[in-house]
Write a protein that holds these residues in place. Sequence first.
Motif, mmCIF file in Angstrom:
data_model
loop_
_atom_site.group_PDB
_atom_site.id
_atom_site.type_symbol
_atom_site.label_atom_id
_atom_site.label_comp_id
_atom_site.label_asym_id
_atom_site.label_seq_id
_atom_site.Cartn_x
_atom_site.Cartn_y
_atom_site.Cartn_z
ATOM 1 N N ARG A 127 5.780 -0.875 -8.881
ATOM 2 C CA ARG A 127 6.611 -1.114 -7.689
ATOM 3 C C ARG A 127 5.806 -1.801 -6.595
ATOM 4 N N LEU A 128 4.562 -1.370 -6.411
ATOM 5 C CA LEU A 128 3.734 -2.000 -5.373
ATOM 6 C C LEU A 128 3.343 -3.424 -5.744
ATOM 7 N N SER A 129 3.400 -3.738 -7.030
ATOM 8 C CA SER A 129 3.067 -5.114 -7.426
ATOM 9 C C SER A 129 4.105 -6.116 -6.936
ATOM 10 N N SER A 130 5.272 -5.620 -6.564
ATOM 11 C CA SER A 130 6.311 -6.524 -6.046
ATOM 12 C C SER A 130 6.183 -6.749 -4.540
ATOM 13 N N ALA A 131 5.128 -6.174 -3.888
ATOM 14 C CA ALA A 131 4.940 -6.311 -2.434
ATOM 15 C C ALA A 131 4.245 -7.616 -2.060
ATOM 16 N N ARG A 132 4.019 -8.476 -3.053
ATOM 17 C CA ARG A 132 3.421 -9.796 -2.833
ATOM 18 C C ARG A 132 2.059 -9.694 -2.151
ATOM 19 N N ASN A 133 1.296 -8.691 -2.570
ATOM 20 C CA ASN A 133 -0.085 -8.487 -2.098
ATOM 21 C C ASN A 133 -0.169 -8.226 -0.597
ATOM 22 N N PHE A 134 0.965 -7.917 0.036
ATOM 23 C CA PHE A 134 1.017 -7.633 1.484
ATOM 24 C C PHE A 134 0.463 -8.806 2.312
ATOM 25 N N SER A 135 0.587 -9.996 1.797
ATOM 26 C CA SER A 135 0.082 -11.172 2.526
ATOM 27 C C SER A 135 1.238 -11.893 3.219
ATOM 28 N N ASN A 136 0.866 -12.638 4.297
ATOM 29 C CA ASN A 136 1.868 -13.431 5.035
ATOM 30 C C ASN A 136 3.072 -12.587 5.443
ATOM 31 N N MET A 137 2.793 -11.492 6.152
ATOM 32 C CA MET A 137 3.875 -10.617 6.582
ATOM 33 C C MET A 137 4.743 -11.246 7.674
ATOM 34 N N ASP A 171 6.183 -13.884 7.261
ATOM 35 C CA ASP A 171 7.309 -14.403 6.476
ATOM 36 C C ASP A 171 8.265 -13.242 6.211
ATOM 37 N N GLU A 172 9.495 -13.411 6.662
ATOM 38 C CA GLU A 172 10.471 -12.320 6.573
ATOM 39 C C GLU A 172 10.707 -11.886 5.133
ATOM 40 N N GLU A 173 10.722 -12.836 4.242
ATOM 41 C CA GLU A 173 10.976 -12.510 2.830
ATOM 42 C C GLU A 173 9.847 -11.663 2.255
ATOM 43 N N ALA A 184 10.061 -7.710 0.988
ATOM 44 C CA ALA A 184 9.606 -7.306 -0.342
ATOM 45 C C ALA A 184 8.607 -6.162 -0.257
ATOM 46 N N ALA A 185 7.681 -6.247 0.724
ATOM 47 C CA ALA A 185 6.695 -5.179 0.886
ATOM 48 C C ALA A 185 7.348 -3.894 1.356
ATOM 49 N N ASN A 186 8.273 -4.019 2.295
ATOM 50 C CA ASN A 186 8.988 -2.846 2.810
ATOM 51 C C ASN A 186 9.782 -2.159 1.687
ATOM 52 N N SER A 217 -2.929 -12.469 10.534
ATOM 53 C CA SER A 217 -2.573 -12.845 11.912
ATOM 54 C C SER A 217 -2.192 -11.602 12.684
ATOM 55 N N ALA A 218 -2.029 -11.789 14.003
ATOM 56 C CA ALA A 218 -1.655 -10.651 14.842
ATOM 57 C C ALA A 218 -0.306 -10.096 14.413
ATOM 58 N N GLU A 219 0.652 -10.988 14.101
ATOM 59 C CA GLU A 219 1.963 -10.526 13.663
ATOM 60 C C GLU A 219 1.870 -9.828 12.306
ATOM 61 N N ASP A 220 1.028 -10.400 11.431
ATOM 62 C CA ASP A 220 0.817 -9.749 10.131
ATOM 63 C C ASP A 220 0.266 -8.342 10.318
ATOM 64 N N ALA A 221 -0.696 -8.214 11.222
ATOM 65 C CA ALA A 221 -1.317 -6.910 11.464
ATOM 66 C C ALA A 221 -0.292 -5.906 11.971
ATOM 67 N N ASP A 222 0.569 -6.348 12.888
ATOM 68 C CA ASP A 222 1.590 -5.434 13.402
ATOM 69 C C ASP A 222 2.533 -4.967 12.288
#
Length: 732
Positions: free
Chosen positions: A556-566, A568-570, A574-576, A628-633
């Motif tokens: 299931r966690l493999s579908s989180a797209r490595n938690f990168s580029n958060m 990006d809404e998509e 996926a991570a959520n 990025s700052a938004e990614d971190a948040d």
Amino acid sequence: MAARAGSLVAAVLAHSGRLDKEHLGARVGRLSRRVEELKGEVCTMINKKYSEFLPSMQSAEDLVAQVEGLTNSIDLLKAGIENEVQRDLNVAVAEFTELKQQLERDTLVLSVLKKLQEFDTAIKESSSALQEKQYVTAAQQLEQARSSLRSLESRRGFELKILKALGTELTVQTQNMIYHLGEEWQKLIVWKLPPSKGQLLLQYILKPLILHPSLEPVPEEQPDVFILRFRSQELALDESSPMEVFEKIKLVFEVLHKYLLNVPLEQPGEGRKEGRVTLAELLGELIWEELSDCLIHNCLVNSIPTNSSKLEQYKEVIESTEEFEKALKKMQFLKEDTTALLKYACNVDSHFANKKCQDVIMAARSLMTSEIHNTVKISPDSSVALPALPDPGSGDHVEVPRALRLLPSGTGSVGSESRLSPFTLCLPSCRISCSVQELVQLAYHTLLEATASTDLCCVQLFDCVRNIFQLFCEVVPTYHRENLQKLPQLAAIHHNNCMYIGHHLLTLGHQFRYRSTSVLSSGAATFVDLVPAFRRLGMECFLAQMRVQKGEILERLSSARNFSNMDDEENYCAANKAIKQVLHQLRRLGMVWQDVLPVNVYCKAMGALLNTALAEIVTRIAALEDISAEDADRLYSLCRIMVEEGPQVFTPLLDKDKNKKYQEEVPVYVQKWMTFKELMIILQANLQEIVDQWADGKGPLAEEFSAAEVKSLIRALFQNTERRAAALAKIK
């Protein structure tokens, strides 16, 4: 003599050199005279011996002449014998041999003619007896004819063409005899039974009397006829006692013996025993083996007690069996050395143990293949039916009551003044299968039965209990393999079942040590060696299920797209979604394992699964090269979901208020919990705060992350500035 004289002269001459010269002449003279005297004596002796030898020699010569004459006579006689007497002797020997052979041929012909006469006489007398309905006499004459024919056929080098015709005649007469006997049998005996190629008596009378308790024989005697009917009782038991069956069978044999089969097959003769072989004995030889097997497997087996307390009552069955065999022997249906039924009945201890073991194994197997999900709650203060343990201080052979009473699981006495807590070394609260609880109770009751049995039976029952538990290790994992792999709850229940059985095996043998003087009291009867196998069986099944759940979490966690580029809404969605799926899986597991697993096992299992999820998230985020700052948040918000909702999956108990304690202790069971929280701090901290958390490698951040991991996160979160360089320099 001359030699003797010469030696004397030589001696004298040798000695004369020592004499004086004056005596030499005189001595020589004397010696010469002596020599002359000796010569005279010698001549006289020779003449005397020769005069005696001449007559003896003459006699010998006469004897030689006589011997030569006799030799010549013998040679003449020998020549006469060889020429005349030997010829006559050879002629006489040839005549004697021819006469001897002729005598042998005449003797053989005479014996054959005698046997042919005996055969002809026997056939005629048999035919005559058959016409007069004297069937025994007719049968005996046929047997005599058969004996004569066999004697004729056995003679080698003497074959008659008539023998084949005689054999044909004998066969015809025998079949004629059988036909007339069949006609008479049908007149005397009426079988109202279905046609059959088998033994009518065995198939349609004796076996039904054994197999159908409602069937009973009813004899009816009328003038010139005896009727044996069979009727079915309306109210009958499911099984007849051996005594009842024996009486029914004996009645049938008594009727057959009295009216039909008390007939000898041969007439008494010299050196024979009167009443040797009867039709009754012949019938017994034909059917007894099959009949005795039927009696054993369908009558005596069912009468074997299922409880050792009833073994004493089985003496009645043994006595009845002995009387039954004696009655059949008296009627000559059985030989005197036939004791198959009685041997089986007397060996009741072994049969009781075998039957008890078979019943126990069958009951145990039925429990093992029943549904696992039907459970019962056990707890340290629950009561289970176990035998009462005697006080060890009172001796090894204390008389203790045999009845079962309720004891708290794990209760034990260590002395007359002090006692351990009733919950010491108890199995923690959990749910086990009802079938497993019944299986353990079955083991206790079987061992209790063993203590009241003979040593042989006790050993068999003890081995049977061991076999039950060994069978469990083979049957349950195989029979329920698919469900144990797919259903987490069943895997947890199976884990508890194995631990429950192992818990009881620790003291199972010891609990019966003081109950009897049998082999169990020697201390050799133990089940401790089986405990590791059961614990391993339960752990392997549950760990296999844990591996399955961990695999699903990682998938299931493999579908989180490595938690990168958060940003990006998509990607964020996926991570959520992956985070929420993991939490849902954990909540579902928390519910199916709730009130099933022991609390400590539950918390460790849930902690391990939650730790798998947190460790995967930390690894993925720590591997990012640019945050990025938004990614971190957004990453922080996802991590906060795990921190807030993760502890809520710890619900080992049904009472929600009691679960708070375990939810607060999450860091104890989740190894990466503090690592995860430190990651959240980094995601929201500035450079100085990160340096302060590191505190020259002594702060909380240094406890969870290595210097390389912290530097990597700083490079991903912050731009390349002098302040970042200074901060990186302090992380070492």
